[in-house]
Design a protein around this motif. Structure first.
Motif, PDB file in Angstrom:
ATOM      1  N   GLU A   1      45.364  39.183  63.479  1.00 15.85           N
ATOM      2  CA  GLU A   1      46.397  38.439  62.752  1.00 15.85           C
ATOM      3  C   GLU A   1      46.576  38.998  61.332  1.00 15.85           C
ATOM      4  O   GLU A   1      47.701  39.163  60.859  1.00 15.85           O
ATOM      5  CB  GLU A   1      46.019  36.962  62.690  1.00 15.85           C
ATOM      6  CG  GLU A   1      47.049  36.082  62.017  1.00 15.85           C
ATOM      7  CD  GLU A   1      46.659  34.617  62.088  1.00 15.85           C
ATOM      8  OE1 GLU A   1      46.300  34.065  61.037  1.00 15.85           O
ATOM      9  OE2 GLU A   1      46.708  34.042  63.186  1.00 15.85           O
ATOM     10  N   ASP A   2      45.459  39.319  60.665  1.00 17.67           N
ATOM     11  CA  ASP A   2      45.538  39.917  59.319  1.00 17.67           C
ATOM     12  C   ASP A   2      46.299  41.234  59.364  1.00 17.67           C
ATOM     13  O   ASP A   2      47.114  41.522  58.498  1.00 17.67           O
ATOM     14  CB  ASP A   2      44.131  40.187  58.752  1.00 17.67           C
ATOM     15  CG  ASP A   2      43.334  38.927  58.504  1.00 17.67           C
ATOM     16  OD1 ASP A   2      43.943  37.859  58.293  1.00 17.67           O
ATOM     17  OD2 ASP A   2      42.090  39.015  58.539  1.00 17.67           O
TER      18      ASP A   2
ATOM     19  N   ASP B   1      50.015  40.735  60.014  1.00 15.35           N
ATOM     20  CA  ASP B   1      50.637  40.279  58.764  1.00 15.35           C
ATOM     21  C   ASP B   1      50.786  41.422  57.766  1.00 15.35           C
ATOM     22  O   ASP B   1      51.778  41.502  57.038  1.00 15.35           O
ATOM     23  CB  ASP B   1      49.823  39.141  58.138  1.00 15.35           C
ATOM     24  CG  ASP B   1      50.013  37.823  58.866  1.00 15.35           C
ATOM     25  OD1 ASP B   1      50.971  37.705  59.663  1.00 15.35           O
ATOM     26  OD2 ASP B   1      49.205  36.908  58.639  1.00 15.35           O
ATOM     27  N   HIS B   2      49.802  42.319  57.719  1.00 14.86           N
ATOM     28  CA  HIS B   2      49.862  43.470  56.806  1.00 14.86           C
ATOM     29  C   HIS B   2      51.054  44.366  57.147  1.00 14.86           C
ATOM     30  O   HIS B   2      51.816  44.762  56.264  1.00 14.86           O
ATOM     31  CB  HIS B   2      48.552  44.263  56.893  1.00 14.86           C
ATOM     32  CG  HIS B   2      48.625  45.620  56.286  1.00 14.86           C
ATOM     33  ND1 HIS B   2      48.667  45.835  54.930  1.00 14.86           N
ATOM     34  CD2 HIS B   2      48.691  46.851  56.858  1.00 14.86           C
ATOM     35  CE1 HIS B   2      48.745  47.127  54.687  1.00 14.86           C
ATOM     36  NE2 HIS B   2      48.761  47.765  55.838  1.00 14.86           N
TER      37      HIS B   2
ATOM     38  N   LYS C   1      53.690  43.447  58.832  1.00 14.97           N
ATOM     39  CA  LYS C   1      54.894  42.652  58.602  1.00 14.97           C
ATOM     40  C   LYS C   1      55.299  42.683  57.132  1.00 14.97           C
ATOM     41  O   LYS C   1      56.476  42.834  56.794  1.00 14.97           O
ATOM     42  CB  LYS C   1      54.641  41.217  59.047  1.00 14.97           C
ATOM     43  CG  LYS C   1      55.812  40.281  58.856  1.00 14.97           C
ATOM     44  CD  LYS C   1      55.435  38.896  59.338  1.00 14.97           C
ATOM     45  CE  LYS C   1      56.466  37.884  58.949  1.00 14.97           C
ATOM     46  NZ  LYS C   1      56.051  36.526  59.289  1.00 14.97           N
ATOM     47  N   THR C   2      54.324  42.605  56.240  1.00 16.21           N
ATOM     48  CA  THR C   2      54.600  42.575  54.804  1.00 16.21           C
ATOM     49  C   THR C   2      54.927  43.953  54.251  1.00 16.21           C
ATOM     50  O   THR C   2      55.884  44.117  53.499  1.00 16.21           O
ATOM     51  CB  THR C   2      53.375  42.011  54.041  1.00 16.21           C
ATOM     52  OG1 THR C   2      53.084  40.716  54.550  1.00 16.21           O
ATOM     53  CG2 THR C   2      53.638  41.932  52.558  1.00 16.21           C
TER      54      THR C   2
ATOM     55  N   HIS D   1      51.319  37.725  69.085  1.00 12.45           N
ATOM     56  CA  HIS D   1      52.011  37.163  67.938  1.00 12.45           C
ATOM     57  C   HIS D   1      51.193  35.998  67.403  1.00 12.45           C
ATOM     58  O   HIS D   1      51.097  34.962  68.046  1.00 12.45           O
ATOM     59  CB  HIS D   1      53.416  36.698  68.320  1.00 12.45           C
ATOM     60  CG  HIS D   1      54.348  36.632  67.176  1.00 12.45           C
ATOM     61  ND1 HIS D   1      54.192  35.752  66.155  1.00 12.45           N
ATOM     62  CD2 HIS D   1      55.418  37.384  66.856  1.00 12.45           C
ATOM     63  CE1 HIS D   1      55.148  35.938  65.271  1.00 12.45           C
ATOM     64  NE2 HIS D   1      55.903  36.928  65.668  1.00 12.45           N
TER      65      HIS D   1
ATOM     66  N   ARG E   1      51.560  33.979  64.751  1.00 12.23           N
ATOM     67  CA  ARG E   1      52.260  32.797  64.252  1.00 12.23           C
ATOM     68  C   ARG E   1      53.697  32.848  64.718  1.00 12.23           C
ATOM     69  O   ARG E   1      54.585  33.266  63.991  1.00 12.23           O
ATOM     70  CB  ARG E   1      52.217  32.758  62.730  1.00 12.23           C
ATOM     71  CG  ARG E   1      50.826  32.648  62.179  1.00 12.23           C
ATOM     72  CD  ARG E   1      50.878  32.482  60.671  1.00 12.23           C
ATOM     73  NE  ARG E   1      49.538  32.587  60.162  1.00 12.23           N
ATOM     74  CZ  ARG E   1      49.141  33.499  59.297  1.00 12.23           C
ATOM     75  NH1 ARG E   1      49.976  34.398  58.845  1.00 12.23           N
ATOM     76  NH2 ARG E   1      47.900  33.533  58.873  1.00 12.23           N
TER      77      ARG E   1
ATOM     78  N   ASP F   1      57.398  32.539  62.588  1.00  8.14           N
ATOM     79  CA  ASP F   1      57.266  32.825  61.154  1.00  8.14           C
ATOM     80  C   ASP F   1      58.232  33.893  60.682  1.00  8.14           C
ATOM     81  O   ASP F   1      58.366  34.099  59.492  1.00  8.14           O
ATOM     82  CB  ASP F   1      55.842  33.304  60.831  1.00  8.14           C
ATOM     83  CG  ASP F   1      55.027  32.238  60.135  1.00  8.14           C
ATOM     84  OD1 ASP F   1      55.539  31.121  60.014  1.00  8.14           O
ATOM     85  OD2 ASP F   1      53.899  32.537  59.723  1.00  8.14           O
ATOM     86  N   ASP F   2      58.861  34.622  61.602  1.00 10.75           N
ATOM     87  CA  ASP F   2      59.704  35.764  61.202  1.00 10.75           C
ATOM     88  C   ASP F   2      60.971  35.309  60.538  1.00 10.75           C
ATOM     89  O   ASP F   2      61.601  34.395  60.822  1.00 10.75           O
ATOM     90  CB  ASP F   2      60.025  36.630  62.422  1.00 10.75           C
ATOM     91  CG  ASP F   2      58.765  37.314  62.937  1.00 10.75           C
ATOM     92  OD1 ASP F   2      57.831  37.505  62.142  1.00 10.75           O
ATOM     93  OD2 ASP F   2      58.741  37.649  64.128  1.00 10.75           O
TER      94      ASP F   2
END
Length: 163
Positions: free
Chosen positions: A137-138, A141-142, A144-145, A157, A159, A162-163
């Motif tokens: 998940e981390d 997210d990395h 994604k950011t 996925h 979360r 969240d997109d």
């Protein structure tokens, strides 16, 4: 300076206007949300044409279809759900460059998870590990950011929504 941009090939150096993309733009396409249109790199031009915002016929009319990437995954379903290499890899998602990310599932708590990134020919582009103290998940997210996902596989996925 004009607010509008002429749709078609980009005739001077410009950046792709897709979020988190640092590639050079190759073409400008109409954008109903702006007067100026949007400039995209080859991959995001193909992605624009392949989704509900765009149309391949428009790229033909603008004579820029040949500039759109044809060597990238435009949809998650274009990438196989699993790859058999020395071990079995499961698909995580497709990133903003049109590359598919895979993981070796089932690590022990003290092991790092192995990630590989492949192109549309399933050739290895990159590989690495998620440190044992981090979670998938981390890492999702990395990406994604810092870069962006085109789409993440439902199985991974962390979360949804969240997109």
């Amino acid at each position: 300076m004009s607010l509008s941009r002429t749709p078609g090939p980009v005739d001077h150096e410009a950046d792709c206007e897709y979020p988190c993309c640092d590639e050079d733009a190759v073409a400008c396409v109409p954008d109903p949300g702006t007067i100026a249109g949007k400039r995209f790199c080859d991959f995001h031009l193909a992605l624009w044409a392949d989704c509900d915002r765009g149309d391949w016929d428009i790229l033909d009319q603008l004579d820029v279809r040949h500039l759109a990437a044809d060597d990238s995954f435009l949809k998650l379903d274009d990438a196989p759900p699993e790859l058999e290499r020395k071990v079995r890899y499961e698909r995580i998602g497709v990133d903003h460059r049109g590359l598919a990310h895979y993981i070796v599932p089932g690590r022990r708590d003290d092991e790092a998870e192995t990630i590989i990134v492949v192109d549309a020919d399933l050739e290895l582009v990159d590989s690495g590990t998620i440190p044992a103290h981090a979670t998938l998940e981390d890492w999702v997210d990395h990406i994604k950011t810092d870069r962006r996902w085109v789409e993440v596989d439902d199985r991974f996925h962390p979360r949804r929504g969240d997109d």
